[in-house]
Design a protein around this motif. Sequence first.
Motif, PDB file in Angstrom:
ATOM      1  N   ALA A 156      -7.391   1.959   4.817  1.00  6.15           N
ATOM      2  CA  ALA A 156      -6.788   0.780   4.298  1.00  6.15           C
ATOM      3  C   ALA A 156      -5.978  -0.164   5.167  1.00  6.15           C
ATOM      4  O   ALA A 156      -5.737  -1.444   5.011  1.00  6.15           O
ATOM      5  N   ILE A 157      -5.214   0.682   5.871  1.00  2.00           N
ATOM      6  CA  ILE A 157      -4.253  -0.004   7.040  1.00  2.00           C
ATOM      7  C   ILE A 157      -5.204  -0.825   7.932  1.00  2.00           C
ATOM      8  O   ILE A 157      -4.797  -2.051   8.284  1.00  2.00           O
ATOM      9  N   GLU A 158      -6.581  -0.349   8.238  1.00  3.78           N
ATOM     10  CA  GLU A 158      -7.307  -1.236   9.123  1.00  3.78           C
ATOM     11  C   GLU A 158      -7.911  -2.504   8.600  1.00  3.78           C
ATOM     12  O   GLU A 158      -8.297  -3.280   9.316  1.00  3.78           O
ATOM     13  N   LYS A 160       2.327   6.531  14.172  1.00  2.21           N
ATOM     14  CA  LYS A 160       1.751   6.694  15.408  1.00  2.21           C
ATOM     15  C   LYS A 160       0.474   5.793  15.417  1.00  2.21           C
ATOM     16  O   LYS A 160       0.037   5.221  16.297  1.00  2.21           O
ATOM     17  N   HIS A 161      -0.297   5.620  14.226  1.00  2.00           N
ATOM     18  CA  HIS A 161      -1.600   5.239  14.176  1.00  2.00           C
ATOM     19  C   HIS A 161      -1.335   3.582  14.178  1.00  2.00           C
ATOM     20  O   HIS A 161      -2.308   2.966  14.710  1.00  2.00           O
ATOM     21  N   PHE A 162      -0.229   3.287  13.615  1.00  3.53           N
ATOM     22  CA  PHE A 162       0.063   1.714  13.838  1.00  3.53           C
ATOM     23  C   PHE A 162       0.117   1.376  15.116  1.00  3.53           C
ATOM     24  O   PHE A 162      -0.008   0.356  15.651  1.00  3.53           O
ATOM     25  N   ARG A 163       1.063   2.246  15.879  1.00  7.44           N
ATOM     26  CA  ARG A 163       1.267   2.091  17.120  1.00  7.44           C
ATOM     27  C   ARG A 163       0.094   1.839  18.052  1.00  7.44           C
ATOM     28  O   ARG A 163      -0.144   1.302  18.998  1.00  7.44           O
ATOM     29  N   GLN A 164      -0.889   2.854  17.796  1.00 12.36           N
ATOM     30  CA  GLN A 164      -2.146   2.966  18.622  1.00 12.36           C
ATOM     31  C   GLN A 164      -2.911   1.530  18.469  1.00 12.36           C
ATOM     32  O   GLN A 164      -3.568   1.187  19.132  1.00 12.36           O
ATOM     33  N   LEU A 165      -2.759   0.883  17.204  1.00 11.31           N
ATOM     34  CA  LEU A 165      -3.307  -0.022  16.826  1.00 11.31           C
ATOM     35  C   LEU A 165      -2.652  -1.436  17.482  1.00 11.31           C
ATOM     36  O   LEU A 165      -3.206  -2.498  17.500  1.00 11.31           O
ATOM     37  N   LEU A 200       0.890  -1.389   0.031  1.00 13.45           N
ATOM     38  CA  LEU A 200       0.073   0.028  -0.015  1.00 13.45           C
ATOM     39  C   LEU A 200       0.753   1.399  -0.042  1.00 13.45           C
ATOM     40  O   LEU A 200       1.719   1.397   0.873  1.00 13.45           O
ATOM     41  N   MET A 201       0.592   2.047  -0.912  1.00 17.45           N
ATOM     42  CA  MET A 201       1.466   3.268  -0.905  1.00 17.45           C
ATOM     43  C   MET A 201       0.324   4.460  -0.432  1.00 17.45           C
ATOM     44  O   MET A 201      -0.688   4.546  -1.281  1.00 17.45           O
ATOM     45  N   ILE A 202       0.746   5.096   0.317  1.00 11.60           N
ATOM     46  CA  ILE A 202      -0.087   6.302   0.929  1.00 11.60           C
ATOM     47  C   ILE A 202       0.695   7.707   0.374  1.00 11.60           C
ATOM     48  O   ILE A 202       1.897   8.015   0.936  1.00 11.60           O
ATOM     49  N   ASP A 203       0.251   8.107  -0.554  1.00  9.63           N
ATOM     50  CA  ASP A 203       0.671   9.397  -0.957  1.00  9.63           C
ATOM     51  C   ASP A 203      -0.364  10.326  -1.804  1.00  9.63           C
ATOM     52  O   ASP A 203      -1.098   9.660  -2.482  1.00  9.63           O
ATOM     53  N   ASP A 204      -0.322  11.475  -1.663  1.00  6.42           N
ATOM     54  CA  ASP A 204      -1.491  12.489  -2.113  1.00  6.42           C
ATOM     55  C   ASP A 204      -0.938  12.861  -3.671  1.00  6.42           C
ATOM     56  O   ASP A 204      -1.504  13.527  -4.188  1.00  6.42           O
ATOM     57  N   ASP A 205       0.227  12.369  -4.098  1.00  9.71           N
ATOM     58  CA  ASP A 205       0.785  12.809  -5.442  1.00  9.71           C
ATOM     59  C   ASP A 205       0.518  11.399  -6.490  1.00  9.71           C
ATOM     60  O   ASP A 205       1.371  10.563  -6.318  1.00  9.71           O
ATOM     61  N   GLU A 206      -0.395  11.495  -7.431  1.00  9.18           N
ATOM     62  CA  GLU A 206      -0.772  10.318  -8.204  1.00  9.18           C
ATOM     63  C   GLU A 206       0.541   9.935  -9.181  1.00  9.18           C
ATOM     64  O   GLU A 206       0.816   8.776  -9.447  1.00  9.18           O
ATOM     65  N   ASP A 207       1.219  11.075  -9.570  1.00  7.88           N
ATOM     66  CA  ASP A 207       2.408  10.932 -10.470  1.00  7.88           C
ATOM     67  C   ASP A 207       3.410  10.015  -9.766  1.00  7.88           C
ATOM     68  O   ASP A 207       4.105   9.059 -10.282  1.00  7.88           O
ATOM     69  N   ASP A 208       3.651  10.190  -8.449  1.00  6.65           N
ATOM     70  CA  ASP A 208       4.738   9.526  -7.965  1.00  6.65           C
ATOM     71  C   ASP A 208       4.185   8.118  -7.563  1.00  6.65           C
ATOM     72  O   ASP A 208       4.942   7.162  -7.721  1.00  6.65           O
ATOM     73  N   PHE A 209       2.767   7.911  -7.336  1.00  3.87           N
ATOM     74  CA  PHE A 209       2.383   6.512  -7.460  1.00  3.87           C
ATOM     75  C   PHE A 209       2.711   5.573  -8.928  1.00  3.87           C
ATOM     76  O   PHE A 209       3.129   4.529  -8.774  1.00  3.87           O
TER      77      PHE A 209
END
Length: 480
Positions: free
Chosen positions: A48-50, A73-78, A10-19
């Motif tokens: 998507a992570i969850e 940090k979200h991973f750590r909370q989970l 999973l790629m989390i990125d707000d730039d579609e070109d980078d994807f």
Amino acid sequence: MANTGMKRILMIDDDEDDFFLVNALLQDISPDQYLLEWASSYQKGIIAIESMQHDLYLVDYRLGGFTGIDVLKHFRQLGINAPVILFTGKGDYRIDKEAMEAGASDYLVKSEINAALLERAIRYTLDKYAHLSAIAKSEKRYFSIFEKSNDLILLVDAAQRIIAANPAALRLLGYDDATLYSFHLQDLFATEEEGARFAAQPLSAFNTQHKEYLFRNRQQQLLEVTMSVSLLDEKKELYLCLIQDVTAQKQKAREKQQHEKFAITGRIARVVAHEVRNPLTNILLATSQLKMEPVAETEDAVLYLDIMERNCTRINQLVTELLQSTKMVELTMQEQNLHTMIHKAIQMAADRMQLHNMRLEYKLANHSPIIWADEEKLLIALLNIIINGIEAMEPGKGVLEIETTIDNNKVLLRITDNGSGISAENLGKLFEPFFTSKTKGTGLGLTATQNIILNHKGTINVKSAPGEGTSFFVTFPLLC
């Protein structure tokens, strides 16, 4: 999370070109090996992570109002330890450090990414994650064994200093962590001599052999244990001691042996009584008949006939005592306060105690133990033990200790003297009929005592050594 076949990323990125660029690089160098999916925002990435459907995560540091650190940090909370590669800008060394501290597996400078570098980072991260997961799983399994085991587990260094102990060890030995970790193994042994002998050998000499030892816990209770020692970490010279508490097993074995031995003794006594009494009766009848004959009128004849009669009567009495001391006695059972019975037995022995000028010390439980007992018979048994203790001590120096403790559904009575003690050889014969070290006595008192206690569904054991006094340990089932 998928773990076979094609790896999902999973790629989390707000730039579609980078994807599209990253996807093209992966297909160029490893076609059909990775499936790259895209989350175009922080919020979509969290959703998507969850779902937990991905093997690895590529996360851009800048995600609108959020950052890649927020994702970590979200991973750590989970409570998830996921493989995450963070994309950062060139020269953002502070961010790189922060990312690694937050739990990132690796980081890549976005402007420097090429196919080989990307594939290598992904492959190494996945390999590292698989290795760490296997270690964590193994550690969790061994930690569970360590924590939940009913056996005692101690970790010690080469100097035999205790550095870790599982809950079972802390519970049974009765020490807190800080106290136990100040100990060496030899401090657990019941005697200094045995502890010193153990400490004199290097731990490597034990070679995982199970050996029996006698420990003493914080409450001064003796623990019979078997212990094996094995090398856990050669580099750090750490050893694992696996210890089993076999006190209860040994006690049950002794009780069984005690009952079997007593049953055999009783059978032998009945056979001896039968075989002796028949000819003895005939001798007594013949003696009585001879006394009525004219030959018995001479002085010598009367003397010899009297000797024969007295000794035949004495033999008959001994046979009767032997039978009484070894047969299953009939009991009239009632609820009795053991402490009250102890005081009565002491009163019955008061004259002897005064004559020997000895001191009496009580350590009775706060709760008065109620047992099911025949008062008359049990007083005889208690009195026999007390008198044995009194007679073993030197007049004017004797101290008789009487202690009771409550342990689950049993009451333990300990009667200890500071007398001459008993040799190991004689200790094994103590309850045998006619065995005695006294100049006077039949040697049937303790045989009868054992009989009475066994008939009360109790147990009796003795610990002694020459010059160290003697302790009788008697247990009874507790009513309340």
